[in-house]
Design an enzyme around this catalytic site. Sequence first.
Site, PDB file in Angstrom:
ATOM      1  N   ASP A   8       0.887  -1.168   0.000  1.00  0.00           N
ATOM      2  CA  ASP A   8       0.000   0.000   0.000  1.00  0.00           C
ATOM      3  C   ASP A   8       0.922   1.214   0.000  1.00  0.00           C
ATOM      4  OD1 ASP A   8      -2.258   1.661   0.201  1.00  0.00           O
ATOM      5  OD2 ASP A   8      -2.091   1.698   2.387  1.00  0.00           O
ATOM      6  N   GLU A  67      -1.202  -1.376  -4.967  1.00  0.00           N
ATOM      7  CA  GLU A  67      -2.410  -0.606  -5.257  1.00  0.00           C
ATOM      8  C   GLU A  67      -2.138   0.402  -6.367  1.00  0.00           C
ATOM      9  OE1 GLU A  67      -5.454   0.642  -2.116  1.00  0.00           O
ATOM     10  OE2 GLU A  67      -4.312   2.464  -2.488  1.00  0.00           O
ATOM     11  N   ASP A 139      -2.394   0.832   7.337  1.00  0.00           N
ATOM     12  CA  ASP A 139      -1.651   0.709   6.075  1.00  0.00           C
ATOM     13  C   ASP A 139      -1.204  -0.732   5.831  1.00  0.00           C
ATOM     14  OD1 ASP A 139      -1.598   3.515   5.102  1.00  0.00           O
ATOM     15  OD2 ASP A 139      -0.548   3.856   6.988  1.00  0.00           O
TER      16      ASP A 139
END
EC number: 3.1.21.10
Length: 173
Positions: A8, A67, A139
Amino acid sequence: MSIILGIDPGSRVTGYGVIRQTGRQLTYLGSGCIRTSVTDLPSRLKLIYAGVSEIITQFRPDYFAIEQVFMAKNADSALKLGQARGAAIVAAVNHDLPVFEYAARQVKQTVVGIGSAEKSQVQHMVRTLLKLSANPQADAADALAIAITHCHVSQNATQVSESRLNLARGRLR
Protein backbone atom coordinates in the site's frame (compact mmCIF):
# COMPACT_ATOMS: atom_id res chain seq x y z
CA MET A 1 2.40 -22.72 -2.75
CA SER A 2 3.06 -19.02 -3.41
CA ILE A 3 4.25 -16.11 -1.30
CA ILE A 4 2.67 -12.76 -2.12
CA LEU A 5 3.94 -9.34 -1.07
CA GLY A 6 1.24 -6.68 -1.02
CA ILE A 7 2.16 -2.99 -0.95
CA ASP A 8 0.00 0.00 0.00
CA PRO A 9 2.19 2.85 -1.27
CA GLY A 10 2.55 6.25 0.33
CA SER A 11 5.24 8.91 0.31
CA ARG A 12 5.29 9.07 4.13
CA VAL A 13 3.97 5.63 5.15
CA THR A 14 4.11 2.57 2.89
CA GLY A 15 2.31 -0.49 4.21
CA TYR A 16 3.43 -4.01 3.41
CA GLY A 17 1.87 -7.40 3.97
CA VAL A 18 3.17 -10.87 3.19
CA ILE A 19 1.02 -13.99 2.95
CA ARG A 20 1.44 -17.56 1.76
CA GLN A 21 -1.18 -19.18 -0.43
CA THR A 22 -1.44 -22.96 -0.40
CA GLY A 23 -4.44 -23.93 -2.49
CA ARG A 24 -7.30 -21.94 -0.96
CA GLN A 25 -5.57 -21.52 2.40
CA LEU A 26 -3.97 -18.17 3.25
CA THR A 27 -1.31 -17.89 5.94
CA TYR A 28 -0.07 -14.63 7.45
CA LEU A 29 3.73 -14.28 7.30
CA GLY A 30 4.29 -10.66 8.26
CA SER A 31 3.27 -7.03 7.86
CA GLY A 32 4.21 -3.54 8.88
CA CYS A 33 4.98 -0.06 7.63
CA ILE A 34 7.95 1.66 6.07
CA ARG A 35 7.96 5.13 7.63
CA THR A 36 9.89 7.97 6.04
CA SER A 37 10.56 10.85 8.40
CA VAL A 38 12.94 12.81 6.16
CA THR A 39 11.53 15.90 4.50
CA ASP A 40 12.87 15.81 0.95
CA LEU A 41 11.06 13.53 -1.50
CA PRO A 42 14.14 11.95 -3.12
CA SER A 43 15.34 10.74 0.30
CA ARG A 44 11.88 9.34 1.08
CA LEU A 45 11.83 7.47 -2.24
CA LYS A 46 15.26 6.04 -1.48
CA LEU A 47 13.98 4.78 1.91
CA ILE A 48 10.91 3.23 0.28
CA TYR A 49 13.07 1.46 -2.30
CA ALA A 50 15.49 0.20 0.37
CA GLY A 51 12.66 -0.89 2.68
CA VAL A 52 10.81 -2.82 -0.02
CA SER A 53 14.08 -4.41 -1.17
CA GLU A 54 14.80 -5.54 2.39
CA ILE A 55 11.32 -7.07 2.73
CA ILE A 56 11.76 -8.91 -0.58
CA THR A 57 15.12 -10.27 0.57
CA GLN A 58 13.66 -11.37 3.91
CA PHE A 59 10.46 -13.07 2.67
CA ARG A 60 11.42 -14.05 -0.91
CA PRO A 61 7.94 -13.56 -2.41
CA ASP A 62 6.86 -15.07 -5.72
CA TYR A 63 4.50 -12.21 -6.60
CA PHE A 64 4.36 -8.47 -5.95
CA ALA A 65 0.93 -6.79 -5.76
CA ILE A 66 0.49 -3.04 -5.39
CA GLU A 67 -2.41 -0.61 -5.26
CA GLN A 68 -2.99 1.53 -8.34
CA VAL A 69 -2.91 5.31 -8.12
CA PHE A 70 -6.33 6.82 -7.58
CA MET A 71 -7.34 10.29 -8.68
CA ALA A 72 -6.67 12.53 -5.70
CA LYS A 73 -8.15 15.98 -5.20
CA ASN A 74 -4.63 17.33 -4.73
CA ALA A 75 -2.47 16.84 -7.85
CA ASP A 76 0.75 17.22 -5.85
CA SER A 77 -0.28 14.35 -3.55
CA ALA A 78 -1.14 12.15 -6.53
CA LEU A 79 2.26 12.80 -8.08
CA LYS A 80 4.08 11.96 -4.85
CA LEU A 81 2.02 8.79 -4.48
CA GLY A 82 2.91 7.82 -8.04
CA GLN A 83 6.58 8.33 -7.32
CA ALA A 84 6.35 6.22 -4.14
CA ARG A 85 4.68 3.46 -6.18
CA GLY A 86 7.47 3.74 -8.73
CA ALA A 87 10.16 3.29 -6.06
CA ALA A 88 8.41 0.17 -4.74
CA ILE A 89 7.85 -1.25 -8.23
CA VAL A 90 11.50 -0.73 -9.19
CA ALA A 91 12.53 -2.67 -6.08
CA ALA A 92 10.27 -5.55 -7.19
CA VAL A 93 11.49 -5.48 -10.78
CA ASN A 94 15.13 -5.42 -9.63
CA HIS A 95 14.39 -8.66 -7.75
CA ASP A 96 12.76 -10.16 -10.88
CA LEU A 97 9.28 -10.27 -9.35
CA PRO A 98 6.16 -10.13 -11.52
CA VAL A 99 4.17 -6.99 -10.65
CA PHE A 100 0.37 -6.92 -10.39
CA GLU A 101 -1.69 -3.78 -9.82
CA TYR A 102 -5.16 -3.55 -8.27
CA ALA A 103 -7.56 -0.64 -7.85
CA ALA A 104 -8.50 0.27 -4.27
CA ARG A 105 -12.17 -0.32 -5.07
CA GLN A 106 -11.42 -3.83 -6.38
CA VAL A 107 -9.43 -4.64 -3.22
CA LYS A 108 -12.27 -3.49 -0.96
CA GLN A 109 -14.83 -5.37 -3.05
CA THR A 110 -12.77 -8.57 -2.88
CA VAL A 111 -11.97 -8.47 0.84
CA VAL A 112 -15.07 -6.81 2.33
CA GLY A 113 -17.68 -7.31 -0.39
CA ILE A 114 -18.28 -3.56 -0.78
CA GLY A 115 -16.14 -1.39 -3.06
CA SER A 116 -16.70 1.67 -0.87
CA ALA A 117 -15.75 -0.05 2.42
CA GLU A 118 -14.14 1.93 5.25
CA LYS A 119 -10.59 1.26 6.45
CA SER A 120 -11.92 -0.24 9.69
CA GLN A 121 -13.98 -2.76 7.70
CA VAL A 122 -10.91 -3.75 5.68
CA GLN A 123 -8.91 -4.19 8.90
CA HIS A 124 -11.63 -6.38 10.41
CA MET A 125 -11.94 -8.63 7.36
CA VAL A 126 -8.16 -8.99 6.99
CA ARG A 127 -8.01 -10.00 10.65
CA THR A 128 -10.80 -12.53 10.10
CA LEU A 129 -9.49 -13.98 6.82
CA LEU A 130 -5.94 -14.39 8.12
CA LYS A 131 -7.02 -15.47 11.62
CA LEU A 132 -5.02 -12.71 13.34
CA SER A 133 -5.36 -12.02 17.08
CA ALA A 134 -5.69 -8.24 16.53
CA ASN A 135 -6.36 -5.76 13.75
CA PRO A 136 -3.18 -4.90 11.84
CA GLN A 137 -2.18 -1.23 11.41
CA ALA A 138 -4.35 0.47 8.78
CA ASP A 139 -1.65 0.71 6.08
CA ALA A 140 -0.45 -2.84 6.76
CA ALA A 141 -4.07 -4.10 6.62
CA ASP A 142 -4.50 -2.44 3.23
CA ALA A 143 -1.31 -4.11 1.99
CA LEU A 144 -2.49 -7.50 3.26
CA ALA A 145 -5.84 -6.89 1.54
CA ILE A 146 -3.98 -6.22 -1.72
CA ALA A 147 -2.11 -9.53 -1.33
CA ILE A 148 -5.39 -11.34 -0.57
CA THR A 149 -6.93 -9.77 -3.69
CA HIS A 150 -4.05 -11.06 -5.79
CA CYS A 151 -4.64 -14.59 -4.45
CA HIS A 152 -8.34 -14.36 -5.23
CA VAL A 153 -7.85 -12.91 -8.73
CA SER A 154 -5.08 -15.34 -9.69
CA GLN A 155 -7.06 -18.32 -8.37
CA ASN A 156 -10.13 -17.27 -10.39
CA ALA A 157 -7.99 -16.70 -13.50
CA THR A 158 -6.54 -20.21 -13.14
CA GLN A 159 -10.02 -21.72 -12.79
CA VAL A 160 -11.29 -19.82 -15.85
CA SER A 161 -8.32 -20.86 -18.00
CA GLU A 162 -8.71 -24.50 -16.90
CA SER A 163 -12.43 -24.35 -17.77
CA ARG A 164 -11.62 -22.91 -21.20
CA LEU A 165 -9.02 -25.61 -21.78
CA ASN A 166 -11.51 -28.33 -20.81
CA LEU A 167 -14.17 -26.72 -23.01
CA ALA A 168 -11.73 -26.66 -25.94
CA ARG A 169 -11.11 -30.37 -25.35
CA GLY A 170 -14.86 -30.99 -25.32
CA ARG A 171 -15.09 -31.49 -21.56
CA LEU A 172 -16.82 -29.08 -19.24
CA ARG A 173 -16.77 -29.83 -15.55
